[in-house]
Design a protein around this motif. Structure first.
Motif, PDB file in Angstrom:
ATOM      1  N   VAL A  45      13.071 -14.026  59.460  1.00 36.99           N
ATOM      2  CA  VAL A  45      13.181 -13.254  60.707  1.00 36.99           C
ATOM      3  C   VAL A  45      13.288 -11.781  60.346  1.00 36.99           C
ATOM      4  O   VAL A  45      13.912 -11.405  59.355  1.00 36.99           O
ATOM      5  CB  VAL A  45      14.418 -13.688  61.524  1.00 36.99           C
ATOM      6  CG1 VAL A  45      14.709 -12.716  62.662  1.00 36.99           C
ATOM      7  CG2 VAL A  45      14.219 -15.096  62.078  1.00 36.99           C
ATOM      8  N   SER A  46      12.687 -10.941  61.163  1.00 37.04           N
ATOM      9  CA  SER A  46      12.801  -9.501  60.982  1.00 37.04           C
ATOM     10  C   SER A  46      12.933  -8.858  62.351  1.00 37.04           C
ATOM     11  O   SER A  46      12.098  -9.048  63.223  1.00 37.04           O
ATOM     12  CB  SER A  46      11.563  -8.951  60.271  1.00 37.04           C
ATOM     13  OG  SER A  46      11.730  -7.575  60.012  1.00 37.04           O
ATOM     14  N   THR A  47      14.007  -8.116  62.513  1.00 37.17           N
ATOM     15  CA  THR A  47      14.221  -7.357  63.738  1.00 37.17           C
ATOM     16  C   THR A  47      14.932  -6.073  63.343  1.00 37.17           C
ATOM     17  O   THR A  47      15.667  -6.053  62.353  1.00 37.17           O
ATOM     18  CB  THR A  47      15.031  -8.175  64.777  1.00 37.17           C
ATOM     19  OG1 THR A  47      15.150  -7.409  65.988  1.00 37.17           O
ATOM     20  CG2 THR A  47      16.414  -8.553  64.281  1.00 37.17           C
ATOM     21  N   SER A  48      14.691  -5.007  64.070  1.00 40.58           N
ATOM     22  CA  SER A  48      15.276  -3.722  63.689  1.00 40.58           C
ATOM     23  C   SER A  48      16.806  -3.798  63.669  1.00 40.58           C
ATOM     24  O   SER A  48      17.419  -4.547  64.427  1.00 40.58           O
ATOM     25  CB  SER A  48      14.808  -2.624  64.641  1.00 40.58           C
ATOM     26  OG  SER A  48      15.108  -2.970  65.972  1.00 40.58           O
ATOM     27  N   THR A  93      12.411  -3.206  54.764  1.00 43.92           N
ATOM     28  CA  THR A  93      11.025  -3.664  54.880  1.00 43.92           C
ATOM     29  C   THR A  93      10.153  -2.436  54.638  1.00 43.92           C
ATOM     30  O   THR A  93      10.673  -1.348  54.350  1.00 43.92           O
ATOM     31  CB  THR A  93      10.712  -4.264  56.266  1.00 43.92           C
ATOM     32  OG1 THR A  93      10.628  -3.204  57.225  1.00 43.92           O
ATOM     33  CG2 THR A  93      11.737  -5.299  56.686  1.00 43.92           C
ATOM     34  N   GLU A  94       8.857  -2.553  54.815  1.00 48.12           N
ATOM     35  CA  GLU A  94       8.001  -1.382  54.625  1.00 48.12           C
ATOM     36  C   GLU A  94       8.045  -0.441  55.832  1.00 48.12           C
ATOM     37  O   GLU A  94       7.539   0.656  55.769  1.00 48.12           O
ATOM     38  CB  GLU A  94       6.566  -1.811  54.288  1.00 48.12           C
ATOM     39  CG  GLU A  94       5.734  -2.281  55.448  1.00 48.12           C
ATOM     40  CD  GLU A  94       5.947  -3.748  55.820  1.00 48.12           C
ATOM     41  OE1 GLU A  94       5.003  -4.356  56.303  1.00 48.12           O
ATOM     42  OE2 GLU A  94       7.057  -4.294  55.680  1.00 48.12           O
ATOM     43  N   THR A  95       8.662  -0.882  56.928  1.00 51.46           N
ATOM     44  CA  THR A  95       8.720  -0.037  58.130  1.00 51.46           C
ATOM     45  C   THR A  95      10.124   0.533  58.342  1.00 51.46           C
ATOM     46  O   THR A  95      10.344   1.719  58.186  1.00 51.46           O
ATOM     47  CB  THR A  95       8.270  -0.827  59.378  1.00 51.46           C
ATOM     48  OG1 THR A  95       9.057  -2.008  59.492  1.00 51.46           O
ATOM     49  CG2 THR A  95       6.793  -1.200  59.292  1.00 51.46           C
ATOM     50  N   VAL A  96      11.064  -0.312  58.720  1.00 57.99           N
ATOM     51  CA  VAL A  96      12.445   0.104  58.973  1.00 57.99           C
ATOM     52  C   VAL A  96      13.391  -0.939  58.361  1.00 57.99           C
ATOM     53  O   VAL A  96      12.947  -1.996  57.932  1.00 57.99           O
ATOM     54  CB  VAL A  96      12.740   0.231  60.497  1.00 57.99           C
ATOM     55  CG1 VAL A  96      11.894   1.328  61.131  1.00 57.99           C
ATOM     56  CG2 VAL A  96      12.518  -1.083  61.228  1.00 57.99           C
ATOM     57  N   TRP A  97      14.691  -0.642  58.334  1.00 59.05           N
ATOM     58  CA  TRP A  97      15.656  -1.645  57.880  1.00 59.05           C
ATOM     59  C   TRP A  97      15.665  -2.787  58.897  1.00 59.05           C
ATOM     60  O   TRP A  97      15.613  -2.552  60.109  1.00 59.05           O
ATOM     61  CB  TRP A  97      17.050  -1.039  57.754  1.00 59.05           C
ATOM     62  CG  TRP A  97      17.222  -0.362  56.436  1.00 59.05           C
ATOM     63  CD1 TRP A  97      16.799   0.906  56.107  1.00 59.05           C
ATOM     64  CD2 TRP A  97      17.814  -0.907  55.259  1.00 59.05           C
ATOM     65  NE1 TRP A  97      17.095   1.153  54.797  1.00 59.05           N
ATOM     66  CE2 TRP A  97      17.722   0.070  54.249  1.00 59.05           C
ATOM     67  CE3 TRP A  97      18.408  -2.133  54.956  1.00 59.05           C
ATOM     68  CZ2 TRP A  97      18.209  -0.133  52.966  1.00 59.05           C
ATOM     69  CZ3 TRP A  97      18.903  -2.334  53.684  1.00 59.05           C
ATOM     70  CH2 TRP A  97      18.794  -1.348  52.697  1.00 59.05           C
ATOM     71  N   GLY A  98      15.733  -4.010  58.394  1.00 61.13           N
ATOM     72  CA  GLY A  98      15.687  -5.167  59.267  1.00 61.13           C
ATOM     73  C   GLY A  98      16.902  -6.060  59.114  1.00 61.13           C
ATOM     74  O   GLY A  98      17.577  -6.048  58.084  1.00 61.13           O
ATOM     75  N   ILE A  99      17.160  -6.834  60.158  1.00 61.45           N
ATOM     76  CA  ILE A  99      18.160  -7.903  60.098  1.00 61.45           C
ATOM     77  C   ILE A  99      17.341  -9.182  59.996  1.00 61.45           C
ATOM     78  O   ILE A  99      16.373  -9.363  60.733  1.00 61.45           O
ATOM     79  CB  ILE A  99      19.035  -7.943  61.365  1.00 61.45           C
ATOM     80  CG1 ILE A  99      19.723  -6.603  61.603  1.00 61.45           C
ATOM     81  CG2 ILE A  99      20.075  -9.068  61.244  1.00 61.45           C
ATOM     82  CD1 ILE A  99      20.413  -6.506  62.957  1.00 61.45           C
ATOM     83  N   ILE A 131       4.267 -12.157  64.081  1.00 56.23           N
ATOM     84  CA  ILE A 131       4.390 -12.298  62.626  1.00 56.23           C
ATOM     85  C   ILE A 131       3.812 -11.062  61.945  1.00 56.23           C
ATOM     86  O   ILE A 131       2.945 -10.372  62.496  1.00 56.23           O
ATOM     87  CB  ILE A 131       3.673 -13.565  62.101  1.00 56.23           C
ATOM     88  CG1 ILE A 131       2.170 -13.540  62.402  1.00 56.23           C
ATOM     89  CG2 ILE A 131       4.298 -14.813  62.671  1.00 56.23           C
ATOM     90  CD1 ILE A 131       1.355 -13.206  61.189  1.00 56.23           C
ATOM     91  N   ARG A 132       4.310 -10.795  60.758  1.00 62.51           N
ATOM     92  CA  ARG A 132       3.750  -9.718  59.950  1.00 62.51           C
ATOM     93  C   ARG A 132       3.638 -10.217  58.518  1.00 62.51           C
ATOM     94  O   ARG A 132       4.573 -10.825  58.009  1.00 62.51           O
ATOM     95  CB  ARG A 132       4.627  -8.468  60.025  1.00 62.51           C
ATOM     96  CG  ARG A 132       3.928  -7.243  59.500  1.00 62.51           C
ATOM     97  CD  ARG A 132       4.573  -5.931  59.919  1.00 62.51           C
ATOM     98  NE  ARG A 132       5.735  -5.640  59.111  1.00 62.51           N
ATOM     99  CZ  ARG A 132       6.957  -5.412  59.595  1.00 62.51           C
ATOM    100  NH1 ARG A 132       7.182  -5.451  60.897  1.00 62.51           N
ATOM    101  NH2 ARG A 132       7.951  -5.144  58.796  1.00 62.51           N
TER     102      ARG A 132
END
Length: 186
Positions: free
Chosen positions: A128-131, A22-28, A108-109
């Motif tokens: 879904v996006s989670t670190s 993602t634009e921040t960190v890798w996501g699951i 949400i983002r």
């Protein structure tokens, strides 16, 4: 990138979970409307379902499909934010029940990062996006820091480097329908 979008889409469509930039960190991530897929992520992260995860969206149309009411200030925050910002909004619908927090909210983002944006266009539903870490472990700031447990636990790892990733989680702002604003993480 198109091949990676296709591969990720096929896995998600079949109820799988992916590891992606993602634009921040890798996501699951997974289809935010699929409760079984959402449950797989909670299990992989060893995270209680009461600790909700966020959903990525690609714009206004998707947001209105999930939220009947969106406070006007949400649009102002999204327009003015200089860094990725997660908004927590009241009374989501059309998503997996186990994605909704106990207080009937959902984070949400709006995503602009090309891979996730194009994947969302193809899915036509939130992602879904989670670190990419086990709950309680530090958030990995790059792919090398992601544990083998997480890498082996997903159904597909997107093979795209993301040099523009900030390595920092997004800001989080909670907006209630009664116009209360609470900054959770700057």
């Amino acid at each position: 990138m198109n091949e990676e979008i296709h591969n990720a889409f096929e896995v998600i469509k079949n109820g799988g979970i992916i590891l992606y930039p993602t634009e921040t960190v890798w996501g699951i991530g997974c289809d935010a409307t699929n409760p079984e897929a959402v449950a797989k992520i909670y299990a992989l992260k060893k995270r209680e379902e009461s600790k909700s995860m966020i959903a990525l969206m690609n714009g206004e149309k998707m947001m209105y499909n999930v939220f009947k009411e969106i406070p006007e200030v949400a649009w102002q925050i999204l327009d003015l934010s200089e860094k990725p910002t997660t908004l927590i909004l009241d009374n989501p619908r059309n998503v997996a029940p186990n994605l909704i927090a106990p207080d009937k909210t959902l984070g949400i983002r709006i995503i602009k990062e090309p891979f996730a944006f194009k994947l969302l266009e193809r899915m036509k539903k939130p992602l879904v996006s989670t670190s990419a870490n086990v709950s309680g472990a530090p958030t990995p700031t790059n792919f090398k820091e992601i544990s083998q447990e997480i890498i082996k636990g997903v159904d597909y790892v997107v093979n795209l480097p993301n040099e523009k990733m900030t390595g920092k989680p997004s800001a989080i702002i909670k907006l209630s329908n009664d116009n209360q604003v609470k900054i959770i993480r700057k």
